[in-house]
Design an enzyme around this catalytic site. Structure first.
Site, mmCIF file in Angstrom:
data_model
loop_
_atom_site.group_PDB
_atom_site.id
_atom_site.type_symbol
_atom_site.label_atom_id
_atom_site.label_comp_id
_atom_site.label_asym_id
_atom_site.label_seq_id
_atom_site.Cartn_x
_atom_site.Cartn_y
_atom_site.Cartn_z
ATOM 1 N N SER A 143 85.421 58.944 -0.043
ATOM 2 C CA SER A 143 84.253 58.111 0.283
ATOM 3 C C SER A 143 84.662 57.133 1.369
ATOM 4 O O SER A 143 85.841 56.776 1.489
ATOM 5 C CB SER A 143 83.811 57.340 -0.958
ATOM 6 O OG SER A 143 82.903 56.325 -0.611
ATOM 7 N N TYR A 156 85.328 51.965 -8.410
ATOM 8 C CA TYR A 156 84.961 53.075 -7.516
ATOM 9 C C TYR A 156 85.836 53.067 -6.256
ATOM 10 O O TYR A 156 86.384 54.107 -5.870
ATOM 11 C CB TYR A 156 83.483 52.975 -7.143
ATOM 12 C CG TYR A 156 82.988 54.153 -6.329
ATOM 13 C CD1 TYR A 156 82.743 55.380 -6.929
ATOM 14 C CD2 TYR A 156 82.759 54.041 -4.961
ATOM 15 C CE1 TYR A 156 82.282 56.474 -6.192
ATOM 16 C CE2 TYR A 156 82.300 55.119 -4.215
ATOM 17 C CZ TYR A 156 82.066 56.339 -4.840
ATOM 18 O OH TYR A 156 81.617 57.413 -4.105
HETATM 19 N N1 LIG Z 1 76.034 59.395 -2.934
HETATM 20 C C1 LIG Z 1 76.711 58.823 -1.970
HETATM 21 O O1 LIG Z 1 76.165 58.064 -1.179
HETATM 22 C C2 LIG Z 1 78.191 59.120 -1.831
HETATM 23 C C3 LIG Z 1 78.902 58.525 -0.782
HETATM 24 C C4 LIG Z 1 80.258 58.799 -0.635
HETATM 25 C C5 LIG Z 1 80.896 59.658 -1.517
HETATM 26 N N2 LIG Z 1 80.196 60.231 -2.538
HETATM 27 C C6 LIG Z 1 80.909 61.127 -3.434
HETATM 28 O O2 LIG Z 1 80.326 62.404 -3.364
HETATM 29 C C7 LIG Z 1 80.565 63.104 -4.602
HETATM 30 C C8 LIG Z 1 79.242 63.683 -5.083
HETATM 31 O O3 LIG Z 1 78.364 62.616 -5.363
HETATM 32 P P1 LIG Z 1 76.778 62.791 -5.341
HETATM 33 O O4 LIG Z 1 76.251 61.597 -4.644
HETATM 34 O O5 LIG Z 1 76.416 64.124 -4.891
HETATM 35 O O6 LIG Z 1 76.449 62.582 -6.914
HETATM 36 P P2 LIG Z 1 75.728 63.517 -7.966
HETATM 37 O O7 LIG Z 1 75.766 62.772 -9.274
HETATM 38 O O8 LIG Z 1 74.380 63.924 -7.452
HETATM 39 O O9 LIG Z 1 76.682 64.798 -8.070
HETATM 40 C C9 LIG Z 1 77.861 64.783 -8.822
HETATM 41 C C10 LIG Z 1 77.834 65.935 -9.822
HETATM 42 O O10 LIG Z 1 79.056 65.918 -10.560
HETATM 43 C C11 LIG Z 1 78.734 66.137 -11.939
HETATM 44 N N3 LIG Z 1 79.804 65.589 -12.762
HETATM 45 C C12 LIG Z 1 80.053 64.278 -13.006
HETATM 46 N N4 LIG Z 1 81.090 64.161 -13.848
HETATM 47 C C13 LIG Z 1 81.523 65.420 -14.125
HETATM 48 C C14 LIG Z 1 82.551 65.939 -14.940
HETATM 49 N N5 LIG Z 1 83.330 65.122 -15.669
HETATM 50 N N6 LIG Z 1 82.741 67.270 -14.978
HETATM 51 C C15 LIG Z 1 81.932 68.104 -14.265
HETATM 52 N N7 LIG Z 1 80.908 67.658 -13.488
HETATM 53 C C16 LIG Z 1 80.712 66.330 -13.428
HETATM 54 C C17 LIG Z 1 77.402 65.421 -12.124
HETATM 55 O O11 LIG Z 1 76.715 65.845 -13.292
HETATM 56 C C18 LIG Z 1 76.692 65.802 -10.838
HETATM 57 O O12 LIG Z 1 76.015 67.028 -10.964
HETATM 58 C C19 LIG Z 1 81.201 62.088 -5.557
HETATM 59 O O13 LIG Z 1 82.601 62.253 -5.568
HETATM 60 C C20 LIG Z 1 80.829 60.746 -4.905
HETATM 61 O O14 LIG Z 1 81.760 59.743 -5.240
HETATM 62 C C21 LIG Z 1 78.851 59.985 -2.718
#
Ligand SMILES: NC(=O)c1ccc[n+]([C@@H]2O[C@H](COP(=O)([O-])OP(=O)(O)OC[C@H]3O[C@@H](n4cnc5c(N)ncnc54)[C@H](O)[C@@H]3O)[C@@H](O)[C@H]2O)c1
Length: 277
Positions: A143, A156
């Site tokens: 991130s 985080y």
């Molecule tokens: N949303 C943002 O703005 C953003 C920015 C930078 C980085 N990220 C990173 O991107 C990645 C995806 O995030 P997102 O925004 O798509 O969120 P999201 O919640 O839509 O997707 C994450 C998925 O992982 C699943 N998950 C969570 N814990 C789990 C576990 N223990 N085992 C299996 N599956 C699990 C959730 O159910 C979900 O389907 C994450 O690592 C997040 O930190 C997100």
């Protein structure tokens, strides 16, 4: 011939947001897919959307048993694996340390690190022999929070800093046969990133921050002026997961719409145009 023809890829945390967008893009690029997700409802919608061509595994990245079962299913169906993409994560609600009850700091760090850091390390351990056999790739999700403050709270941001270090170390240990890189996104439209139970925020989502206001502010701040969809991150992950990447390992690629690449000189003019929630 497409970029991921002849590739077999596991994507962990693929039920929504980034992982789902990557899965859709990888399928278009010709990859055979296995998807690991722990949320029951999302597992059902994945099975509906992707059908029998894709191995959908209901499992938790924190569980060795679940990861080994996932490995068995991949071996049974495909016999091999060329890449693993780690896309799961949870957020910490962006709560400042001062506002976290002292008796919850420990459980908060444990909860966020279990998914965001230990989940990636355990996944790497379980699948490294399959990746080694194919001279494959591991692509993790970091991130912008690993590069600058204010992308979340202490749990985080520290967990994403740890992902960056994990990439450094794993790429060193697993070279020359396995390439290990990460992508560090900033904003992702349609994310369902959820908060921590340790702060009673398990039912809140990062996207509960008023979506339009957040998007407007992000697009105002970021020189590229655009909040990417999950699918738009797909091509970058696809390159890093593909055999075409013969040039990079140990890198965390900041995909931030240019938002960190600005100094203060034009800030005065910019502030007068700042969108208000
Ligand atoms: N949303 C943002 O703005 C953003 C920015 C930078 C980085 N990220 C990173 O991107 C990645 C995806 O995030 P997102 O925004 O798509 O969120 P999201 O919640 O839509 O997707 C994450 C998925 O992982 C699943 N998950 C969570 N814990 C789990 C576990 N223990 N085992 C299996 N599956 C699990 C959730 O159910 C979900 O389907 C994450 O690592 C997040 O930190 C997100």
């Amino acid at each position: 011939m497409t970029l991921l023809d002849d590739h077999v890829v596991l994507i962990t945390g693929s039920g929504s947001g980034l992982g789902l967008g990557i899965a859709r893009h990888f399928q278009q690029e010709g990859a055979q897919l296995a998807l690991l997700e722990y949320d029951d409802d999302k597992v059902r919608t994945l099975r509906d959307e992707f059908g029998d061509d894709v191995v959908v595994v209901h499992g938790d990245v924190r569980s060795l048993d679940d990861l080994e079962r996932c490995r068995d299913e991949i071996v049974a169906r495909f016999g091999r694996l060329t890449a693993v993409v780690g896309a799961q994560g949870i957020w910490d609600g962006n709560v400042r340390l001062r506002d976290i009850p002292a008796d919850r700091v420990d459980s908060l760090l444990d909860e966020v690190f279990a998914v965001n850091v230990k989940g990636y390390a355990l996944t790497a351990r379980v699948f490294l022999d399959l990746l080694d056999a194919e001279q494959g790739a591991l692509v993790l999700t970091c991130s912008q929070a690993a590069f600058a403050a204010d992308g979340g709270g202490i749990a985080y941001t520290a967990s994403k800093g740890a992902v960056r270090s994990l990439v450094n170390q794993l790429s060193f240990e697993l070279a020359p046969r396995i390439r290990v890189n990460a992508v560090a996104p900033t904003g992702i439209a349609n994310s369902q990133l959820r908060g921590p139970a340790a702060l009673d925020l398990q039912d809140s989502k990062q996207s509960d921050i008023p979506a339009d206001a957040f998007r407007q502010q992000f697009e105002w701040l970021a020189p590229m002026q655009h909040m990417p969809s999950p699918e738009e991150y797909g091509p970058l992950y696809a390159f890093l997961a593909s055999r075409q990447n013969t040039i990079m390992t140990g890198q965390t690629v900041l995909a931030d719409q240019g938002s960190l690449n600005r100094a203060l000189i034009s800030m005065g003019d910019l502030l007068t145009t700042m969108p208000r929630a």
